[in-house]
Write an enzyme that holds these catalytic residues in place. Structure first.
Site, mmCIF file in Angstrom:
data_model
loop_
_atom_site.group_PDB
_atom_site.id
_atom_site.type_symbol
_atom_site.label_atom_id
_atom_site.label_comp_id
_atom_site.label_asym_id
_atom_site.label_seq_id
_atom_site.Cartn_x
_atom_site.Cartn_y
_atom_site.Cartn_z
ATOM 1 N N THR A 119 0.968 -1.255 -0.217
ATOM 2 C CA THR A 119 -0.533 0.033 -0.289
ATOM 3 C C THR A 119 1.173 1.375 0.103
ATOM 4 O O THR A 119 0.653 2.189 -1.001
ATOM 5 C CB THR A 119 -0.810 -0.051 1.334
ATOM 6 O OG1 THR A 119 -1.756 -1.709 0.878
ATOM 7 C CG2 THR A 119 -1.887 1.560 1.076
ATOM 8 N N ASN A 159 -5.361 -9.465 -8.285
ATOM 9 C CA ASN A 159 -5.307 -10.282 -6.832
ATOM 10 C C ASN A 159 -6.326 -10.367 -6.898
ATOM 11 O O ASN A 159 -6.128 -11.848 -5.751
ATOM 12 C CB ASN A 159 -5.005 -9.432 -5.680
ATOM 13 C CG ASN A 159 -5.494 -7.840 -5.812
ATOM 14 O OD1 ASN A 159 -5.316 -7.101 -6.746
ATOM 15 N ND2 ASN A 159 -6.696 -7.289 -4.814
ATOM 16 N N GLN A 214 1.757 -9.327 -6.404
ATOM 17 C CA GLN A 214 0.713 -10.530 -6.523
ATOM 18 C C GLN A 214 2.089 -11.586 -7.370
ATOM 19 O O GLN A 214 1.799 -12.653 -7.237
ATOM 20 C CB GLN A 214 -0.686 -10.929 -7.356
ATOM 21 C CG GLN A 214 -1.428 -9.877 -6.494
ATOM 22 C CD GLN A 214 -1.100 -11.229 -5.078
ATOM 23 O OE1 GLN A 214 -1.698 -12.669 -5.007
ATOM 24 N NE2 GLN A 214 -2.673 -10.093 -4.129
ATOM 25 N N SER A 246 5.577 -6.470 -2.357
ATOM 26 C CA SER A 246 5.271 -7.009 -0.969
ATOM 27 C C SER A 246 5.565 -8.045 0.314
ATOM 28 O O SER A 246 5.084 -9.271 -0.800
ATOM 29 C CB SER A 246 3.966 -6.025 -0.488
ATOM 30 O OG SER A 246 3.564 -6.891 0.605
ATOM 31 N N ALA A 247 6.125 -7.952 1.307
ATOM 32 C CA ALA A 247 7.010 -9.218 1.494
ATOM 33 C C ALA A 247 5.548 -10.402 2.092
ATOM 34 O O ALA A 247 6.224 -11.855 1.771
ATOM 35 C CB ALA A 247 7.521 -8.969 2.770
ATOM 36 N N THR A 299 13.129 5.764 11.684
ATOM 37 C CA THR A 299 13.827 4.474 11.382
ATOM 38 C C THR A 299 13.539 3.036 11.105
ATOM 39 O O THR A 299 12.026 3.129 10.768
ATOM 40 C CB THR A 299 14.304 4.637 13.073
ATOM 41 O OG1 THR A 299 14.573 5.292 14.081
ATOM 42 C CG2 THR A 299 15.064 3.083 13.626
ATOM 43 N N CYS A 317 -8.725 -6.884 1.221
ATOM 44 C CA CYS A 317 -9.665 -5.835 2.399
ATOM 45 C C CYS A 317 -11.237 -5.351 1.959
ATOM 46 O O CYS A 317 -12.191 -4.741 2.688
ATOM 47 C CB CYS A 317 -9.502 -4.367 1.889
ATOM 48 S SG CYS A 317 -8.848 -4.282 0.169
HETATM 49 C C1 LIG Z 1 -2.002 -6.068 -5.531
HETATM 50 C C2 LIG Z 1 -1.753 -5.695 -4.417
HETATM 51 N N1 LIG Z 1 -1.661 -3.804 -3.984
HETATM 52 C C3 LIG Z 1 -1.474 -3.409 -3.108
HETATM 53 C C4 LIG Z 1 -1.584 -4.816 -1.631
HETATM 54 C C5 LIG Z 1 -1.585 -3.890 -0.562
HETATM 55 O O1 LIG Z 1 -0.248 -3.745 -0.128
HETATM 56 P P1 LIG Z 1 0.110 -4.174 1.659
HETATM 57 O O2 LIG Z 1 -0.937 -5.587 2.568
HETATM 58 O O3 LIG Z 1 1.332 -4.915 1.892
HETATM 59 O O4 LIG Z 1 -0.007 -2.846 2.149
HETATM 60 C C6 LIG Z 1 -1.624 -6.199 -2.394
HETATM 61 C C7 LIG Z 1 -2.605 -6.923 -1.137
HETATM 62 O O5 LIG Z 1 -3.293 -7.200 -0.475
HETATM 63 C C8 LIG Z 1 -2.526 -6.629 -3.527
HETATM 64 O O6 LIG Z 1 -2.660 -7.772 -3.600
#
Ligand SMILES: Cc1ncc(COP(=O)(O)O)c(C=O)c1O
Length: 389
Positions: free
Chosen positions: A72, A151, A179, A199-200, A237, A325
């Site tokens: 995000t 996603n 993804q 994103s990890a 930090t 979400c």
């Molecule tokens: C395509 C995509 N972008 C962004 C995000 C957001 O990532 P994060 O949960 O690390 O904020 C997600 C998570 O669902 C995602 O699937």
């Protein structure tokens, strides 16, 4: 009851090797990486080692990686940072209606601040046509943002072609690869990406840590203001254990992602065929072949996806409707809606996403349990005798 987790697209469990790598950075090497004494310097070194791992996985230079708090933040940073730094060149941005909310909501935020956004359409599989992106370009277009893979429905977009168009027209190109990184080969030069989000927690790393790739020379405004961390682009930090965990997850993905994709693809197809052949009035959502090796998204005629997910949960099976979400809300999926699917198909959709700990036996169990659930729900559904597709 043995739990069957089939929501890896929402988040993944942290690999025990990742936990092991992180643990000493909570209690032993806990120093502030900005400090000059050895506790601090050791933490700083660990950060830089992780940065090398991230850069190598995606074919970037080390100084092109900025650590963030996740997908995000990376998406927000890319869009807002480029928009604010390039206002003198223009205020037009091109994106798609199937992006993650981290992109679409940021676009809305920018629209309220005077930027113009064009949403290029997608077809019934969620696929963007690069020629539509080309047609949408205007003299004042400063950024194109198209996700690498979706996603919700798993469709893989023609990113390299879009990247080529962006380069020809000298427009910055961002791709949300949250993804795909750690699952499929991702190379920023092959994709033609100037900015890329990862994103990890989507590939067996911890939550709350990610990175933004920023190609050298890109004009971008700082996202966080304060100290000098992350080349002053993202002050604060550093999340040292998180960064170490991200690095370790990358290391494991490098070794395993190819064999995992090979293992998961037939399991995915077995689940898809098992559902389509075993249950009437079911349709696959997303592209039939250009899709993530772990994504299954099916619409069940005459039913609400939500009730199927609740009944699967009673059987110990974790699935979702739409993205993580939005699954807590009753809003219809913006992705399926943009693909032009009927409202029955949108509301009847369920996503099952596979991962490292998914076995054939688990898939067989789902194929066995789902028809019983669907039959039970259809028997009491007021929509059963209505408009089926
Ligand atoms: C395509 C995509 N972008 C962004 C995000 C957001 O990532 P994060 O949960 O690390 O904020 C997600 C998570 O669902 C995602 O699937």
């Amino acid at each position: 009851m043995r739990r069957i987790y089939l929501d890896y697209a929402a988040t993944t469990p942290v690999d025990p090797e990742v936990v092991k790598a992180m643990s000493s950075f909570f209690t032993d090497t806990f120093g502030n990486p900005s400090a000059t004494y050895s506790y601090g310097q050791e933490a700083k070194e660990a950060i830089e080692e992780a940065r090398v791992k991230v850069s190598e996985l995606i074919g970037a230079e080390v100084d092109e990686i900025v650590f963030t708090s996740g997908g995000t933040e990376s998406d927000n940073f890319a869009l807002v940072g480029v928009a604010y730094a390039n206002q003198a060149r223009g205020n037009h941005i091109i994106t798609t209606p199937v992006e993650h909310h981290a992109v679409t909501e940021t676009c809305k935020y920018l629209e309220e601040r005077g930027f113009r956004i064009t949403y290029v359409p997608v077809d019934e599989h969620g696929l963007v046509d690069p020629s539509d992106v080309k047609k949408a370009i205007m003299d004042d277009t400063i950024l194109i943002s198209v996700m690498h893979a979706n996603n919700e429905v798993g469709t893989i977009e023609p990113i390299a072609e879009i990247g080529k168009i962006a380069k020809e027209r000298e427009i910055y190109f961002h791709t949300d690869a949250v993804q795909t990184v750690g699952h499929l080969p991702v190379d920023v030069d092959e994709l033609g990406a100037d900015l890329l989000s990862l994103s990890a927690h989507k590939f067996y790393g911890p939550k709350g840590i990610g990175a933004l790739y920023i190609r050298r020379g890109i004009e971008i405004a700082a996202f966080m203001h304060g100290g000098e961390q992350e080349r002053r682009l993202r002050a604060g930090t550093e999340n040292v254990p998180g960064i170490v965990g991200l690095g370790q997850a990358i290391e494991i993905a490098r070794q395993e992602m190819q064999s995992e994709a090979k293992r998961l693809t037939p399991l995915r197809d077995k689940l898809i065929m098992g559902i389509l052949e075993g249950i009437d009035h079911t349709r696959l959502n997303g592209h039939p072949s250009m899709r993530l090796p772990n994504n299954v998204n099916i619409s069940f005629g005459s039913l609400e996806g939500e009730s199927i997910v609740l009944n699967l949960d009673l059987e110990g099976i974790c699935a979702s409707t739409g993205s993580a979400c939005s699954s807590a809300s009753l809003e219809p999926s913006h992705v399926l809606t943009a693909m032009g699917l009927s409202s029955e198909r949108v509301y009847g959709s369920v996503r099952l996403s596979l991962g490292k700990w998914t076995s054939e036996e688990m898939i067989e169990r789902v194929i066995e349990v789902l028809p019983v659930i669907v039959q039970k729900l259809r028997a009491v559904s007021p929509r059963t005798h209505g408009n089926r597709q």
